[in-house]
Design a protein around this motif. Structure first.
Motif, PDB file in Angstrom:
ATOM      1  N   MET A 177       0.854  -1.187   0.000  1.00 44.16           N
ATOM      2  CA  MET A 177       0.000   0.000   0.000  1.00 44.16           C
ATOM      3  C   MET A 177       0.888   1.234   0.000  1.00 44.16           C
ATOM      4  N   THR A 178       0.578   2.143  -0.908  1.00 39.96           N
ATOM      5  CA  THR A 178       1.450   3.301  -1.087  1.00 39.96           C
ATOM      6  C   THR A 178       0.640   4.511  -1.490  1.00 39.96           C
ATOM      7  N   LEU A 223       1.991  -7.407   4.845  1.00 40.28           N
ATOM      8  CA  LEU A 223       1.651  -6.051   4.417  1.00 40.28           C
ATOM      9  C   LEU A 223       2.896  -5.174   4.387  1.00 40.28           C
ATOM     10  N   ALA A 224       3.107  -4.490   3.267  1.00 36.43           N
ATOM     11  CA  ALA A 224       4.161  -3.476   3.201  1.00 36.43           C
ATOM     12  C   ALA A 224       3.488  -2.155   2.891  1.00 36.43           C
ATOM     13  N   ALA A 225       3.744  -1.151   3.698  1.00 40.34           N
ATOM     14  CA  ALA A 225       3.094   0.141   3.483  1.00 40.34           C
ATOM     15  C   ALA A 225       4.140   1.249   3.467  1.00 40.34           C
ATOM     16  N   VAL A 226       3.876   2.242   2.644  1.00 39.46           N
ATOM     17  CA  VAL A 226       4.796   3.360   2.465  1.00 39.46           C
ATOM     18  C   VAL A 226       4.275   4.564   3.220  1.00 39.46           C
ATOM     19  N   THR A 227       5.128   5.242   3.941  1.00 39.76           N
ATOM     20  CA  THR A 227       4.747   6.569   4.448  1.00 39.76           C
ATOM     21  C   THR A 227       5.930   7.509   4.384  1.00 39.76           C
ATOM     22  N   TRP A 228       5.725   8.632   3.759  1.00 40.32           N
ATOM     23  CA  TRP A 228       6.747   9.687   3.813  1.00 40.32           C
ATOM     24  C   TRP A 228       6.338  10.754   4.831  1.00 40.32           C
ATOM     25  N   ILE A 274       7.094  -1.333   7.197  1.00 39.28           N
ATOM     26  CA  ILE A 274       6.797   0.032   6.771  1.00 39.28           C
ATOM     27  C   ILE A 274       8.025   0.599   6.070  1.00 39.28           C
ATOM     28  N   LEU A 275       7.791   1.205   4.909  1.00 38.74           N
ATOM     29  CA  LEU A 275       8.865   1.916   4.213  1.00 38.74           C
ATOM     30  C   LEU A 275       8.736   3.396   4.548  1.00 38.74           C
ATOM     31  N   SER A 276       9.784   3.937   5.134  1.00 38.31           N
ATOM     32  CA  SER A 276       9.737   5.322   5.586  1.00 38.31           C
ATOM     33  C   SER A 276      11.077   5.986   5.305  1.00 38.31           C
ATOM     34  N   THR A 277      11.082   7.309   5.301  1.00 34.36           N
ATOM     35  CA  THR A 277      12.338   8.012   5.072  1.00 34.36           C
ATOM     36  C   THR A 277      13.311   7.765   6.213  1.00 34.36           C
ATOM     37  N   ALA A 278      12.780   7.723   7.423  1.00 33.97           N
ATOM     38  CA  ALA A 278      13.622   7.547   8.599  1.00 33.97           C
ATOM     39  C   ALA A 278      12.797   6.798   9.637  1.00 33.97           C
ATOM     40  N   TRP A 279      13.423   6.507  10.756  1.00 34.98           N
ATOM     41  CA  TRP A 279      12.709   5.792  11.808  1.00 34.98           C
ATOM     42  C   TRP A 279      11.941   6.794  12.655  1.00 34.98           C
ATOM     43  N   SER A 280      10.618   6.645  12.713  1.00 27.55           N
ATOM     44  CA  SER A 280       9.852   7.602  13.508  1.00 27.55           C
ATOM     45  C   SER A 280       9.754   7.081  14.934  1.00 27.55           C
ATOM     46  N   THR A 286      10.189  -0.863  10.714  1.00 31.86           N
ATOM     47  CA  THR A 286      10.341   0.208   9.735  1.00 31.86           C
ATOM     48  C   THR A 286      11.652   0.036   8.970  1.00 31.86           C
ATOM     49  N   PHE A 287      11.606   0.294   7.673  1.00 33.49           N
ATOM     50  CA  PHE A 287      12.764   0.144   6.803  1.00 33.49           C
ATOM     51  C   PHE A 287      12.907   1.402   5.952  1.00 33.49           C
ATOM     52  N   THR A 288      14.137   1.759   5.647  1.00 29.28           N
ATOM     53  CA  THR A 288      14.348   3.028   4.954  1.00 29.28           C
ATOM     54  C   THR A 288      14.628   2.834   3.466  1.00 29.28           C
ATOM     55  N   ASP A 289      14.489   1.611   2.977  1.00 28.22           N
ATOM     56  CA  ASP A 289      14.728   1.350   1.559  1.00 28.22           C
ATOM     57  C   ASP A 289      13.851   0.171   1.141  1.00 28.22           C
ATOM     58  N   PRO A 290      13.277   0.231  -0.074  1.00 32.62           N
ATOM     59  CA  PRO A 290      12.393  -0.857  -0.513  1.00 32.62           C
ATOM     60  C   PRO A 290      13.078  -2.226  -0.485  1.00 32.62           C
ATOM     61  N   ARG A 291      14.341  -2.281  -0.907  1.00 29.11           N
ATOM     62  CA  ARG A 291      15.002  -3.584  -0.909  1.00 29.11           C
ATOM     63  C   ARG A 291      15.117  -4.129   0.506  1.00 29.11           C
ATOM     64  N   ARG A 292      15.505  -3.253   1.421  1.00 23.07           N
ATOM     65  CA  ARG A 292      15.693  -3.724   2.789  1.00 23.07           C
ATOM     66  C   ARG A 292      14.381  -4.246   3.364  1.00 23.07           C
ATOM     67  N   ALA A 293      13.260  -3.578   3.049  1.00 23.86           N
ATOM     68  CA  ALA A 293      11.969  -4.040   3.545  1.00 23.86           C
ATOM     69  C   ALA A 293      11.641  -5.424   2.988  1.00 23.86           C
ATOM     70  N   MET A 294      11.879  -5.624   1.699  1.00 26.47           N
ATOM     71  CA  MET A 294      11.469  -6.889   1.077  1.00 26.47           C
ATOM     72  C   MET A 294      12.426  -8.032   1.407  1.00 26.47           C
TER      73      MET A 294
END
Lengths: 702, 702
Positions: free
Chosen positions: B314-315, B391-396, B419-425, B435-443
């Motif tokens: 989800m993005t 579930l993988a979800a994107v939040t900027w 969760i794909l995010s710019t940084a760790w909230s 939380t992961f900061t890069d799509p590859r790392r999340a997958m």
């Protein structure tokens, strides 16, 4: 070497002196409010809101219509509902506006109606000359010109520090990520342009524009579909001439992703392998992840170059030093052992007793970090080492003397520096010290920098290619022999290959057994015979081939048996003749061919062939025109280099011969548009000679 | 299935109820001050400083000597100069102390004198039973027990939140990195143990201890040298039984790094390829970077499992969605298109007009994020989708409704979430949202989780192997025929292979031409003849081989010519006989062999063979004992699976036959310690049959 743009350049659109916004809003939570608020942040010139009702928008006097504007602004930012966009852009063109940034969604990504709207938008741009970015984009940022024509951040969020890095992205959402990340990681982002659906301007055209701008030193790009491949290649050449690194992150590599990309920006996704090959050929760095794209921006933004690929690693953590050395090796860098005198000099500055290492990695141990002055002395000595071209240093520390020393050393050395740290420290960001949070990321970045530094200034290979009209005529006569058939006979295909300098087996086409016997005698040695028929592309499946026939008797008998078997297995197949062919020896079998990519056009492929072709599908690809040196370099990259370095690998003579086959196929592909596909398999290699032993050429008759 | 420790367990050392520190200091900048300050942070029991002069250290009453301690503490932390360490540890043992954590450097990493000191330390530990971690380590942290026996952070720095993740590392510096990063990225680190020079305890023994502890759910490890491979393998089996993921990051993969590792902790670096193979075989995840090690800790720490490998993405950023789908595909996960009814339900919650996608990736567009309630509704529906397992979800976005919705959905769903995010909230960290900061790392992380979830509970293959005494006796008789020679004749080697069920070519050893002719007749078809001599391991280089001889005349002539050529080329070579051998057909040539790794012992390798062996060095490795199913799975991994799936690849019958060759070689390696190396090349494959056509066996005579 540079292309002449046929259309008005992008200066007015991207570096405007005056701006209007259609759809500017007083509501800060609406996109029209966010974008307008951003526009007001830093732009030194006039920013006019256009609003149908409000007199004033965010403190600026509004105009009712574009036609009412007091001046023909350079840039119109447009955020009105999709059905209204085309008319607004047309109005802008009529008022003399230079370009439009269309934020609005609801175009090609939204089905057939949106597609039709977008086609109209493209048409308006073409007809009037107004340049358009978008639609369905997040806008753009030109920090140098103070233009924040976007909603990638809100007006209250901090702006990234302006600098030499430019990012061009189809995806708008990527803009939010990159600006947040740039603020976090110290990437000095001077430009961000999102191109969205690319009704007019696309990633390639924006890159082509930005590469010429003096304030741009590094070009990053994110694409789903690369339109205008010629412009992209031209940008790559120009970037090489200007020594500005160009980095590409490509989405849509897997089938899963291709489907996603198609649905979200109506893209046609080309082959990822072809794109990778083209990038390698023209010196474009391909980032494999989002973070790598940023990492390369980080290492390149200070403009430093390395004199070689030797890295000196300094660490207070042995384990981190080993990981850095590991990754250096895997990235193709070297971590040379320091000479004894350098080690002695380093040791003199270390604490006593010293339990670290001065070899390289230089492991200072945690003690040194705690000793006032010692860390700084050692770091400066390491940076000054004549044995290394680049410096990688580890710090897990927070603010303090060690990090102060790193900043100071970074300032005083001209060598490229990469710092491995747990996180991005504010101190390093302010000082511009390139920082990486993982050993691999640090070394991948330094390796890219070393590659950029080692690059010869001129792009490889000839830029232009001139067709040989006589050869084209002769090839077309041969193609014409096939009538309406699309797959040429092997015998015809080989004659065409021979025109392009591809060595083929000695062979003759005959139509009776006695002629075959005579041909076999002239050819000498054992021969193969093959029945030529347009209905038998897979000869061995149809029994249409006999191998290793020696002497008249064997040839005669083989001829008879083969034709009988073909008649039995494929009763409908007309046999046009029988090809009597030299048996070519092979120590190695290659396969070489031409395919046409929907984006980049003809691509010459070479790889291992023969029995293993299906098992081993690795191949290298080159886009013609290219020269023999480029082909040799590509061969050298096959199978991790082992094809040319292995004990039984290709000799130099064989490499040159194979490279000439590649350049020949490249010329064939450029000269003969009607050739859809060439497959030379096997290309038999032995004793310094390569020979095409079979050839399949497929043509399109238009 | 579990090993019985021969030595006192590590409980007292690692989970002490009382602690003393020798070398505790009042100076906060000294290591002895930092460690003592850390010890006082959270430990609920007694912490006694030992100091030669100071009466009180950091507020605690000091003792002069270990012998003066009022009780036999469980743990002594030691930070005194290296020459004093051995005596202190001996004193501790005499006082009944359970274990010592030796922080001090200056042992094996510091040259021969330090090596000698360390040997004495090891001896004291062995003789007295006191368990020791270190020397040259940063200490350890047991958050659950409140033990901060380390200097990886200073007493004023925040502690990572305690949780199920345990990290065991040879490198101490890694501890600083990981604790800082854990605080930053929300990794809930309950245990960190650095083992340093490993005079007694090593990474494997600590992992073996921690895998049994109930509060430990995830085991991360960083090693340069893996000592105690049997304990490591046993830990892997136990981790599999308990469904606790075990992740390994290995330093020292390249030659550059191997040298660095040798110098910094006096390690012998084993083969990285062997370690990778062993990890694959026993279900250990190999992290390729420091950040990946942490990422896997992050995805595993909430203990969730997936029912399959389907991800829903989800993005609000199309580009990020495509990248996630890309990486999912590359990581072996699927991103299935949602069925029409699910898509319709999602569309009902989206803004109108809606320009995103409900296909998967579900692209909500930025509009949905801004609509109150809509984002949350869609996210919950997506998480509840029966079409996906993860579930993988994107939040900027920064703090706000979208991120609140993510936290809420994470809490209410049982599915794994990335969760794909710019940084760790901070918000996500508090809630434990991975939380992961890069799509590859999340997958990569989700793929590891899917692999762990799909794992059968029992480890593969038999754990024990019983030798066949009669077969061993027979094999040793054959080996004895070679006398003091170390490389057996091919003819002998093949007879040994046959004992282990490896199909070999039909062949006879003869000593005159007429016997060769008769043997050739019995064998049938064309034959090869090979001169057998201990001086001619490379037969073709010496002309000691003739191929494809048909009929008495050819065999006789070949025999004569071959021996003449051998006599001419290698005048000193004694020919023991001539092997007359069936010519085995081959569609594919494999190579299969045994090598002994200095760390893991015998490893069976299989790969492509024949002419291309040097060009293509890819091979898979298995550690015996293993069963046929494990061998089949390994074959299936060769050449990216193409060896078994290609049109001309191995048939099922051929796969089984090749797998049996592998299990046979595995048994051979386990039964015959004196066999240093076996090389079956080529193993010829055709028509459902595999045949060893050549064999090289090297033995050690002790």
């Amino acid at each position: 070497m540079t292309t002449t743009p046929e259309r008005p350049a992008l200066d007015r659109l991207l570096s405007p002196r005056s701006i209007a916004m259609v759809g500017a809003s007083n509501s800060p939570t609406r996109i029209g409010g966010t974008v307008f608020g951003n526009l007001l942040r830093a732009f030194p010139g006039e920013v006019h809101p256009i609003h149908p009702k409000d007199e004033v928008v965010q403190g600026r006097t509004a105009f009712r219509r574009v036609g009412d504007l007091p001046e023909p602004v350079d840039l119109a930012v447009i955020a009105v509902p999709a059905p209204a966009v085309v008319d607004v852009v047309a109005e802008c063109a009529a008022r003399g506006v230079g370009g439009a940034a269309v934020i609005t969604s609801g175009f090609a990504e939204a089905g057939p109606e949106g597609r039709a709207l977008q086609d109209r938008l493209t048409a308006v741009s073409r007809e009037t000359g107004i340049r358009v970015i978008g639609p369905n984009c997040i806008g753009f940022m030109n920090s140098h010109g103070g233009v924040m024509a976007n909603f990638m951040i809100t007006p209250d969020q901090p702006m990234p520090e302006a600098g030499p890095v430019a990012l061009v992205s189809q995806s708008g959402g990527f803009g939010s990520y990159i600006t947040n990340k740039a603020v976090l990681a110290g990437l000095r982002l001077g430009w961000f342009v999102s191109t969205g659906n690319e009704a007019d301007v696309n990633v390639a055209t924006v890159l082509r524009h930005l590469v010429e701008r003096p304030e741009v030193g590094v070009l990053l790009s994110f694409v789903e579909t690369l339109r205008d491949p010629e412009v992209f290649v031209d940008t790559a050449r120009r970037a090489a001439e200007l020594d500005k690194p160009l980095v590409l992150l490509k989405a849509g590599r897997s089938e899963e992703a291709a489907r996603a990309a198609m649905s979200h920006t109506a893209s046609i996704v080309g082959s990822a392998r072809v794109l990778d090959a083209v990038c390698r050929q023209y010196g474009v760095f391909v980032a494999s992840t989002m973070e790598e794209l940023l990492d390369l921006g980080t290492i390149f933004q200070d403009g430093r170059r390395a004199r070689g690929n030797r890295v000196i690693v300094m660490t207070s953590s042995g384990g981190a030093g080993v990981l850095l050395a590991d990754e250096a090796g895997q990235a193709g860098l070297s971590v040379p052992e320091l000479p004894a005198e350098e080690q002695a000099a380093l040791a003199a500055d270390m604490p006593v007793p010293f339990y670290g290492s001065t070899v390289n990695p230089v492991d200072t141990t945690a003690q040194t970090t705690a000793m006032p002055g010692a860390y700084s002395k050692v770091l400066n000595a390491v940076a000054a080492s004549p044995s290394a071209d680049m410096l990688a240093a580890v710090t897990w520390a927070g603010p303090g003397p060690a990090n102060d020393a790193i900043v100071e050393t970074y300032r005083t050395t001209a060598k490229p520096v990469a710092i491995l740290s747990t996180a991005w420290s504010e101190q390093f960001q302010r000082a511009g010290v390139p920082t990486f949070t993982d050993p691999r990321r640090a070394m991948v970045a330094l390796a890219a920098l070393a590659a950029q530094s080692a690059r010869r200034p001129a792009p490889p290979g000839p830029a232009r290619f001139t067709a040989d009209a006589a050869r084209v005529r002769r090839a077309r006569e041969l193609i014409a022999e096939a009538g309406r058939e699309t797959t040429l006979l092997e015998s015809t295909g080989k004659r065409i290959l021979a025109l392009y300098g591809v060595p083929v087996t000695r062979e003759e086409l005959v139509t009776d057994a006695e002629a075959a016997v005579e041909a076999a005698e002239r050819i000498g040695g054992p021969v193969a015979i093959k029945a030529m028929s347009y209905r038998l592309p897979h000869k061995s499946d149809a029994g249409a081939i006999r191998l290793g026939l020696r002497g008249a008797e064997a040839v005669r008998a083989g001829y008879r048996e083969m034709l009988a078997e073909v008649a039995r297995r494929e009763p409908g197949a007309v046999v046009e003749g029988v090809l009597v062919q030299q048996m070519a020896p092979a120590r190695i079998e290659l396969t070489c061919g031409v395919q046409r990519d929907p984006v980049f056009g003809p691509m010459v492929a070479i790889g291992l062939g023969g029995v293993l072709i299906e098992v081993l599908s690795e191949a290298v690809l080159l886009r013609p025109p290219f020269d023999v040196d480029t082909a040799l370099a590509a061969l050298g990259g096959l199978l991790g280099g082992r094809l040319v370095t292995g004990r039984r690998g290709l000799s130099e003579e064989e490499q040159r011969a194979a490279a000439r086959v590649m350049t020949g196929l490249g010329e064939l592909a450029l000269e003969l548009d009607e050739v859809a596909e060439v497959d030379v398999n096997p290309l038999r290699v032995a004793d310094g000679v390569v020979l095409a032993a079979d050839a399949l050429i497929v043509v399109n008759h238009e």
